[in-house]
Motif scaffolding. Structure first.
Motif, mmCIF file in Angstrom:
data_model
loop_
_atom_site.group_PDB
_atom_site.id
_atom_site.type_symbol
_atom_site.label_atom_id
_atom_site.label_comp_id
_atom_site.label_asym_id
_atom_site.label_seq_id
_atom_site.Cartn_x
_atom_site.Cartn_y
_atom_site.Cartn_z
ATOM 1 N N HIS A 99 0.833 -1.207 0.000
ATOM 2 C CA HIS A 99 0.000 0.000 0.000
ATOM 3 C C HIS A 99 0.865 1.254 0.000
ATOM 4 N N VAL A 100 0.215 2.360 -0.317
ATOM 5 C CA VAL A 100 0.830 3.680 -0.228
ATOM 6 C C VAL A 100 0.017 4.467 0.787
ATOM 7 N N ALA A 101 0.711 5.086 1.735
ATOM 8 C CA ALA A 101 0.039 5.859 2.786
ATOM 9 C C ALA A 101 0.338 7.342 2.603
ATOM 10 N N GLN A 117 -17.147 10.207 -4.372
ATOM 11 C CA GLN A 117 -16.630 9.655 -5.623
ATOM 12 C C GLN A 117 -16.778 8.136 -5.692
ATOM 13 N N GLY A 118 -17.468 7.560 -4.690
ATOM 14 C CA GLY A 118 -17.681 6.120 -4.686
ATOM 15 C C GLY A 118 -16.529 5.320 -4.099
ATOM 16 N N VAL A 119 -15.585 5.988 -3.459
ATOM 17 C CA VAL A 119 -14.452 5.305 -2.839
ATOM 18 C C VAL A 119 -14.803 5.087 -1.371
ATOM 19 N N ARG A 120 -14.720 3.827 -0.942
ATOM 20 C CA ARG A 120 -15.159 3.524 0.423
ATOM 21 C C ARG A 120 -14.051 2.851 1.235
ATOM 22 N N PRO A 126 -12.923 -1.343 7.541
ATOM 23 C CA PRO A 126 -14.143 -1.229 6.736
ATOM 24 C C PRO A 126 -15.178 -0.268 7.308
ATOM 25 N N ASP A 127 -15.070 0.042 8.597
ATOM 26 C CA ASP A 127 -16.038 0.952 9.223
ATOM 27 C C ASP A 127 -15.567 2.397 9.239
ATOM 28 N N GLY A 128 -14.469 2.691 8.577
ATOM 29 C CA GLY A 128 -13.970 4.058 8.524
ATOM 30 C C GLY A 128 -12.750 4.262 9.405
ATOM 31 N N PRO A 129 -12.341 5.525 9.567
ATOM 32 C CA PRO A 129 -11.113 5.819 10.301
ATOM 33 C C PRO A 129 -11.117 5.273 11.723
ATOM 34 N N ILE A 130 -9.947 4.818 12.139
ATOM 35 C CA ILE A 130 -9.745 4.417 13.529
ATOM 36 C C ILE A 130 -8.724 5.356 14.135
ATOM 37 N N ARG A 131 -8.804 5.530 15.451
ATOM 38 C CA ARG A 131 -7.914 6.467 16.132
ATOM 39 C C ARG A 131 -6.983 5.712 17.072
ATOM 40 N N THR A 132 -5.727 6.089 17.028
ATOM 41 C CA THR A 132 -4.741 5.619 17.991
ATOM 42 C C THR A 132 -4.311 6.859 18.774
ATOM 43 N N PHE A 135 -2.347 8.980 15.952
ATOM 44 C CA PHE A 135 -2.879 9.293 14.624
ATOM 45 C C PHE A 135 -4.227 8.646 14.401
ATOM 46 N N LYS A 136 -4.913 9.127 13.336
ATOM 47 C CA LYS A 136 -6.117 8.486 12.814
ATOM 48 C C LYS A 136 -5.724 7.902 11.466
ATOM 49 N N MET A 137 -6.295 6.763 11.135
ATOM 50 C CA MET A 137 -5.941 6.108 9.875
ATOM 51 C C MET A 137 -7.145 5.400 9.275
ATOM 52 N N VAL A 138 -7.093 5.240 7.964
ATOM 53 C CA VAL A 138 -8.121 4.492 7.250
ATOM 54 C C VAL A 138 -7.506 3.932 5.973
ATOM 55 N N TYR A 139 -7.905 2.713 5.645
ATOM 56 C CA TYR A 139 -7.557 2.112 4.356
ATOM 57 C C TYR A 139 -8.805 2.145 3.487
ATOM 58 N N PHE A 140 -8.603 2.129 2.164
ATOM 59 C CA PHE A 140 -9.722 2.127 1.240
ATOM 60 C C PHE A 140 -9.772 0.821 0.466
ATOM 61 N N ASP A 141 -10.995 0.385 0.178
ATOM 62 C CA ASP A 141 -11.240 -0.851 -0.533
ATOM 63 C C ASP A 141 -10.640 -0.760 -1.933
ATOM 64 N N PRO A 142 -9.680 -1.627 -2.257
ATOM 65 C CA PRO A 142 -9.061 -1.568 -3.588
ATOM 66 C C PRO A 142 -10.054 -1.718 -4.743
ATOM 67 N N GLU A 143 -11.201 -2.338 -4.491
ATOM 68 C CA GLU A 143 -12.212 -2.459 -5.555
ATOM 69 C C GLU A 143 -12.775 -1.097 -5.934
#
Length: 163
Positions: A99-101, A117-120, A126-132, A135-143
């Motif tokens: 991945h690229v962050a 834009q339809g990017v989820r 899968p439920d959106g950003p998580i917080r540590t 930092f806060k982080m989120v990955y996006f579905d490659p599909e």
């Protein structure tokens, strides 16, 4: 009929996340043997111990081990899946770029803009950003990103410990 003297129609404004991007945070790279990979990185880039951060340390039991390495201002996140679950998740093909962050100024606004834009969100968030704490982080579905695993990270200011 179109009036040739009329000004051309303007294209709709792009609704991407460029306005939130601060820069490249890191490139995630899946490896099968952290110790061997670190030995190669140290040899090729003449890395000092200060340039390598391994979590958890080599030899400690874990599901996945990470190493962050800085080379000429670029940060690599080496990811060694240890457990069968994470090996199945991360080693679907061969080791390599995972991945690229990107560092962003406002992760919630960037996620909302991408949703338009339809990017989820997906992958491990899968439920959106998580917080540590840092930092806060989120990955996006490659599909929804054209096959690329993209991560956004927003750094959090250090929390006051009071006093």
């Amino acid at each position: 009929m179109v009036d040739p003297a009329a000004p051309p129609a303007t294209a709709p404004a792009l609704a991407g996340i460029q306005e939130y991007l601060l820069g490249l945070r890191h490139v995630g790279y899946v490896v099968t043997d952290m110790a061997d990979t670190l030995a190669h990185f140290r040899r090729v880039y003449a890395l000092s111990d200060a340039q390598v951060q391994v979590m958890p340390p080599l030899g400690e039991p874990c599901d996945t081990r990470f190493a962050f390495i800085e080379v000429a201002g670029a940060i690599f996140e080496l990811i060694e899946p240890i457990s069968e679950h994470f090996r199945a998740l991360l080693l679907t093909e061969r080791p390599g770029i995972n991945h690229v962050a990107w560092e962003v100024s406002d992760i919630d606004a960037a996620v909302a803009r991408l949703a338009e834009q339809g990017v989820r969100p997906g992958h491990v968030t899968p439920d959106g950003p998580i917080r540590t704490p840092r930092f806060k982080m989120v990955y996006f579905d490659p599909e929804t990103t054209g096959g690329h695993l993209v991560e956004l990270i927003e750094s959090m200011p250090p929390q006051s410990t009071g006093g």
